[in-house]
Design a protein around this motif. Structure first.
Motif, PDB file in Angstrom:
ATOM      1  N   PRO A  43      62.580 -26.037 -49.105  1.00 32.84           N
ATOM      2  CA  PRO A  43      61.368 -25.376 -48.602  1.00 32.84           C
ATOM      3  C   PRO A  43      61.677 -24.497 -47.397  1.00 32.84           C
ATOM      4  CG  PRO A  43      60.892 -27.656 -49.127  1.00 32.84           C
ATOM      5  CD  PRO A  43      62.380 -27.481 -49.294  1.00 32.84           C
ATOM      6  N   PRO A  44      61.116 -23.284 -47.375  1.00 30.82           N
ATOM      7  CA  PRO A  44      61.483 -22.315 -46.336  1.00 30.82           C
ATOM      8  C   PRO A  44      60.814 -22.536 -44.985  1.00 30.82           C
ATOM      9  CG  PRO A  44      59.901 -21.342 -47.841  1.00 30.82           C
ATOM     10  CD  PRO A  44      60.234 -22.700 -48.395  1.00 30.82           C
ATOM     11  N   THR A  45      59.848 -23.449 -44.910  1.00 35.15           N
ATOM     12  CA  THR A  45      59.129 -23.672 -43.653  1.00 35.15           C
ATOM     13  C   THR A  45      58.986 -25.162 -43.391  1.00 35.15           C
ATOM     14  OG1 THR A  45      56.953 -23.680 -44.736  1.00 35.15           O
ATOM     15  CG2 THR A  45      57.787 -21.549 -43.932  1.00 35.15           C
ATOM     16  N   GLU A  46      58.686 -25.472 -42.148  1.00 32.71           N
ATOM     17  CA  GLU A  46      58.368 -26.841 -41.740  1.00 32.71           C
ATOM     18  C   GLU A  46      57.144 -26.795 -40.831  1.00 32.71           C
ATOM     19  OE1 GLU A  46      57.896 -30.595 -41.131  1.00 32.71           O
ATOM     20  OE2 GLU A  46      59.472 -29.936 -42.514  1.00 32.71           O
ATOM     21  N   PRO A  47      55.986 -27.338 -41.291  1.00 34.42           N
ATOM     22  CA  PRO A  47      55.783 -28.051 -42.550  1.00 34.42           C
ATOM     23  C   PRO A  47      55.760 -27.110 -43.751  1.00 34.42           C
ATOM     24  CG  PRO A  47      53.694 -27.776 -41.405  1.00 34.42           C
ATOM     25  CD  PRO A  47      54.755 -27.238 -40.474  1.00 34.42           C
ATOM     26  N   SER A  48      55.656 -27.690 -44.926  1.00 40.09           N
ATOM     27  CA  SER A  48      55.559 -26.904 -46.157  1.00 40.09           C
ATOM     28  C   SER A  48      54.608 -27.598 -47.110  1.00 40.09           C
ATOM     29  CB  SER A  48      56.930 -26.746 -46.818  1.00 40.09           C
ATOM     30  OG  SER A  48      57.370 -27.988 -47.363  1.00 40.09           O
ATOM     31  N   LEU A  49      53.942 -26.816 -47.934  1.00 35.70           N
ATOM     32  CA  LEU A  49      53.082 -27.386 -48.967  1.00 35.70           C
ATOM     33  C   LEU A  49      53.907 -28.233 -49.928  1.00 35.70           C
ATOM     34  CD1 LEU A  49      50.359 -27.640 -50.400  1.00 35.70           C
ATOM     35  CD2 LEU A  49      50.829 -25.467 -51.553  1.00 35.70           C
ATOM     36  N   PHE A  50      55.123 -27.801 -50.215  1.00 33.47           N
ATOM     37  CA  PHE A  50      55.984 -28.541 -51.142  1.00 33.47           C
ATOM     38  C   PHE A  50      56.185 -29.975 -50.682  1.00 33.47           C
ATOM     39  CE2 PHE A  50      60.097 -29.953 -52.745  1.00 33.47           C
ATOM     40  CZ  PHE A  50      59.986 -29.673 -54.096  1.00 33.47           C
ATOM     41  N   ASP A  51      56.516 -30.151 -49.400  1.00 27.99           N
ATOM     42  CA  ASP A  51      56.746 -31.496 -48.878  1.00 27.99           C
ATOM     43  C   ASP A  51      55.442 -32.268 -48.700  1.00 27.99           C
ATOM     44  OD1 ASP A  51      59.526 -31.291 -48.810  1.00 27.99           O
ATOM     45  OD2 ASP A  51      59.528 -30.420 -46.793  1.00 27.99           O
ATOM     46  N   LEU A  52      54.431 -31.617 -48.143  1.00 26.27           N
ATOM     47  CA  LEU A  52      53.173 -32.310 -47.868  1.00 26.27           C
ATOM     48  C   LEU A  52      52.499 -32.803 -49.147  1.00 26.27           C
ATOM     49  CD1 LEU A  52      51.704 -29.954 -45.135  1.00 26.27           C
ATOM     50  CD2 LEU A  52      52.460 -32.307 -44.777  1.00 26.27           C
ATOM     51  N   ALA A  53      52.603 -32.029 -50.221  1.00 29.85           N
ATOM     52  CA  ALA A  53      51.988 -32.411 -51.491  1.00 29.85           C
ATOM     53  C   ALA A  53      52.919 -33.224 -52.380  1.00 29.85           C
ATOM     54  CB  ALA A  53      51.511 -31.162 -52.233  1.00 29.85           C
ATOM     55  N   ARG A  54      54.117 -33.547 -51.873  1.00 30.39           N
ATOM     56  CA  ARG A  54      55.076 -34.404 -52.574  1.00 30.39           C
ATOM     57  C   ARG A  54      55.365 -33.859 -53.978  1.00 30.39           C
ATOM     58  NH1 ARG A  54      50.894 -36.966 -50.871  1.00 30.39           N
ATOM     59  NH2 ARG A  54      50.250 -37.795 -52.920  1.00 30.39           N
ATOM     60  N   ILE A  55      55.617 -32.571 -54.034  1.00 30.77           N
ATOM     61  CA  ILE A  55      55.789 -31.910 -55.325  1.00 30.77           C
ATOM     62  C   ILE A  55      57.096 -32.314 -55.997  1.00 30.77           C
ATOM     63  CG2 ILE A  55      56.106 -29.620 -56.396  1.00 30.77           C
ATOM     64  CD1 ILE A  55      53.977 -28.619 -54.387  1.00 30.77           C
ATOM     65  N   ALA A 190      55.001  -9.157 -63.150  1.00 37.24           N
ATOM     66  CA  ALA A 190      53.689  -9.327 -62.529  1.00 37.24           C
ATOM     67  C   ALA A 190      53.753  -8.860 -61.089  1.00 37.24           C
ATOM     68  CB  ALA A 190      53.261 -10.787 -62.595  1.00 37.24           C
ATOM     69  N   ARG A 191      52.760  -8.060 -60.686  1.00 36.36           N
ATOM     70  CA  ARG A 191      52.762  -7.435 -59.367  1.00 36.36           C
ATOM     71  C   ARG A 191      51.473  -7.789 -58.631  1.00 36.36           C
ATOM     72  NH1 ARG A 191      54.231  -1.869 -62.625  1.00 36.36           N
ATOM     73  NH2 ARG A 191      56.272  -2.569 -63.355  1.00 36.36           N
ATOM     74  N   ALA A 192      51.620  -8.441 -57.494  1.00 38.29           N
ATOM     75  CA  ALA A 192      50.476  -8.803 -56.661  1.00 38.29           C
ATOM     76  C   ALA A 192      50.929  -8.770 -55.214  1.00 38.29           C
ATOM     77  CB  ALA A 192      49.938 -10.186 -57.024  1.00 38.29           C
ATOM     78  N   GLY A 193      49.981  -8.747 -54.294  1.00 37.00           N
ATOM     79  CA  GLY A 193      50.362  -8.699 -52.888  1.00 37.00           C
ATOM     80  C   GLY A 193      49.256  -9.184 -51.978  1.00 37.00           C
ATOM     81  N   ASN A 194      49.604  -9.431 -50.702  1.00 38.41           N
ATOM     82  CA  ASN A 194      48.661  -9.916 -49.697  1.00 38.41           C
ATOM     83  C   ASN A 194      47.902 -11.148 -50.198  1.00 38.41           C
ATOM     84  OD1 ASN A 194      49.019  -7.909 -47.525  1.00 38.41           O
ATOM     85  ND2 ASN A 194      48.368  -6.498 -49.122  1.00 38.41           N
ATOM     86  N   VAL A 195      48.702 -12.087 -50.716  1.00 39.35           N
ATOM     87  CA  VAL A 195      48.164 -13.345 -51.229  1.00 39.35           C
ATOM     88  C   VAL A 195      48.009 -14.321 -50.074  1.00 39.35           C
ATOM     89  CG1 VAL A 195      48.669 -15.315 -52.700  1.00 39.35           C
ATOM     90  CG2 VAL A 195      49.123 -12.991 -53.525  1.00 39.35           C
ATOM     91  N   ILE A 196      46.842 -14.954 -49.984  1.00 35.40           N
ATOM     92  CA  ILE A 196      46.560 -15.861 -48.888  1.00 35.40           C
ATOM     93  C   ILE A 196      45.996 -17.167 -49.440  1.00 35.40           C
ATOM     94  CG2 ILE A 196      46.221 -14.058 -47.157  1.00 35.40           C
ATOM     95  CD1 ILE A 196      43.235 -14.196 -47.614  1.00 35.40           C
ATOM     96  N   GLY A 197      46.109 -18.250 -48.651  1.00 32.12           N
ATOM     97  CA  GLY A 197      45.561 -19.515 -49.104  1.00 32.12           C
ATOM     98  C   GLY A 197      46.018 -20.664 -48.226  1.00 32.12           C
ATOM     99  N   GLY A 198      45.478 -21.829 -48.460  1.00 38.84           N
ATOM    100  CA  GLY A 198      45.884 -23.014 -47.728  1.00 38.84           C
ATOM    101  C   GLY A 198      47.326 -23.379 -48.020  1.00 38.84           C
ATOM    102  N   GLY A 199      48.005 -23.919 -47.012  1.00 40.10           N
ATOM    103  CA  GLY A 199      49.371 -24.380 -47.210  1.00 40.10           C
ATOM    104  C   GLY A 199      50.455 -23.352 -46.985  1.00 40.10           C
ATOM    105  N   ASP A 200      50.092 -22.162 -46.518  1.00 39.10           N
ATOM    106  CA  ASP A 200      51.100 -21.136 -46.230  1.00 39.10           C
ATOM    107  C   ASP A 200      51.470 -21.208 -44.750  1.00 39.10           C
ATOM    108  OD1 ASP A 200      52.781 -18.991 -46.230  1.00 39.10           O
ATOM    109  OD2 ASP A 200      51.271 -17.494 -46.776  1.00 39.10           O
ATOM    110  N   TRP A 201      52.755 -21.494 -44.487  1.00 40.15           N
ATOM    111  CA  TRP A 201      53.242 -21.527 -43.109  1.00 40.15           C
ATOM    112  C   TRP A 201      54.339 -20.485 -42.865  1.00 40.15           C
ATOM    113  CZ3 TRP A 201      51.214 -26.249 -44.758  1.00 40.15           C
ATOM    114  CH2 TRP A 201      50.357 -26.886 -43.869  1.00 40.15           C
ATOM    115  N   ALA A 202      54.398 -19.463 -43.700  1.00 41.04           N
ATOM    116  CA  ALA A 202      55.440 -18.456 -43.543  1.00 41.04           C
ATOM    117  C   ALA A 202      55.320 -17.767 -42.182  1.00 41.04           C
ATOM    118  CB  ALA A 202      55.342 -17.410 -44.655  1.00 41.04           C
TER     119      ALA A 202
END
Length: 359
Positions: A43-55, A190-202
């Motif tokens: 995971p690229p950040t601490e905290p991360s959604l990956f770790d917090l959600a036990r993926i 697939a092309r998308a940008g400026n995606v936002i949401g819960g769990g982003d700590w970038a």
């Protein structure tokens, strides 16, 4: 609309599954019964959604670098997936100025390695390569870019995404072309940008910067409050990626092309508007501050025309911007209050799936 039955028991290989978008995608696919193998760096950040959600408990979790073609191919061969979704990337514009070689090697050669491994894996039937709205050469105009618009970029990140699209086209024509009876897999981008949401700590991303500061009760430093962006919730493009994968699998090469997944025009708001709205929803009792360090140059405006996805995939956004920002505040409030992040996120996915935008 997404067809959950298609995904039940389906073998899916995801690169970049430890990142923000990848973590949400893993949660969604696990919820609808897919069998997931993930291949990514830690995971690229601490905290991360990956770790917090036990993926890691929900997927076959493989640590690896897309720049390592041997490791990439070994993981794909072991998984024998039917669907591949390539999301691993160096995704930050400002970081690309500091590390241009890493940016190009990850975003361009990583895509080459993925597609080259796929062409030697007969089980694969559908591949979605996720690039970015930054793949388009930014003319700084008000019109949305279509899939046929000029590719390119003013910075290393944008250039790498434009180059990744060229890689996809080359592999489509050379190795995944039905007329040549080549590999049966159908490949789309697939092309998308400026995606936002819960769990982003970038780091160096607007909404994560704002939410980090709010969680610490500290003012946010904002570089360019007048910059305008088209904002969309993370589940919106993920919904598009999954719908595209279904069509690539079922209809093969008819859908093997580039696809935009962008929000409607009423989601275009300035950075200053976004921060004011989030501060109000959070009930912050302090003001944000202006950061007078401009940093390297960034494009001021870029939006996508998603008419093709609307017409041929039946995809359309479900959340308006006010609802998107409310969901973000709700997610981070739950995190602050110690709630189970996995359950909070799965509940959000269920809510999203239940929305019928045409009703």
């Amino acid at each position: 609309m997404l067809n959950p039955e298609f995904w039940r028991g389906r073998r899916v290989f995801i690169t970049g599954h430890t990142g923000f978008k990848g973590s949400w995608l893993c949660l969604w696919l696990h919820q609808i019964g897919a069998k997931i193998t993930g291949f990514a760096l830690p995971p690229p950040t601490e905290p991360s959604l990956f770790d917090l959600a036990r993926i890691s408990d929900l997927v076959e979790h493989r640590i690896g670098d897309v720049r390592d073609i041997v490791a990439m191919e070994a993981a794909i061969q072991e998984a024998q997936p039917e669907v591949v979704i390539h999301m691993a990337a160096q995704s930050l514009v400002r970081y690309s100025y500091e590390e241009p070689v890493e940016t190009f090697s990850t975003n361009v050669m990583g895509t080459v390695h993925l597609l080259d491994a796929v062409r030697r894996t007969p089980s694969v039937r559908a591949v979605v390569v996720v690039t970015s709205d930054k793949c388009y050469y930014n003319e700084e105009w008000v019109w949305g870019y279509r899939e046929t618009s000029r590719l390119g970029g003013h910075d290393p990140y944008s250039g790498s995404k434009g180059a990744a699209e060229l890689v996809v086209t080359a592999y489509q024509n050379s190795f995944f072309d039905k007329e040549r009876n080549a590999h049966l897999a159908a490949v789309g981008s697939a092309r998308a940008g400026n995606v936002i949401g819960g769990g982003d700590w970038a780091l160096d991303r607007l909404v994560p910067d704002i939410m980090r500061s709010l969680l610490k009760d500290q003012p946010t430093l904002i570089r360019n409050p007048q910059a305008t962006r088209p904002w969309q919730h993370v589940l919106e493009p993920l919904h598009g990626y999954l719908m595209l994968a279904e069509r690539l699998y079922a209809d093969h090469h008819e859908f093997a092309s580039g696809w935009n997944f962008g929000p409607p025009s009423d989601s275009e708001r300035t950075v200053g508007w976004i921060i004011e709205k989030l501060y109000t929803l959070w009930d912050a009792n302090f003001e944000w501050q202006r950061d007078h360090n401009p940093g390297p140059p960034e494009c001021t405006f870029l939006k996508l025309d998603a008419s093709k996805a609307h017409a041929y995939l039946g995809w359309q956004p479900k959340l308006d911007l006010d609802m998107t920002l409310q969901w973000i505040v709700d997610w981070f409030s739950s995190y602050r209050d110690g709630e189970d992040v996995r359950e909070v996120s799965l509940s959000e996915i269920k809510r999203f799936m239940a929305i019928n935008p045409g009703a």
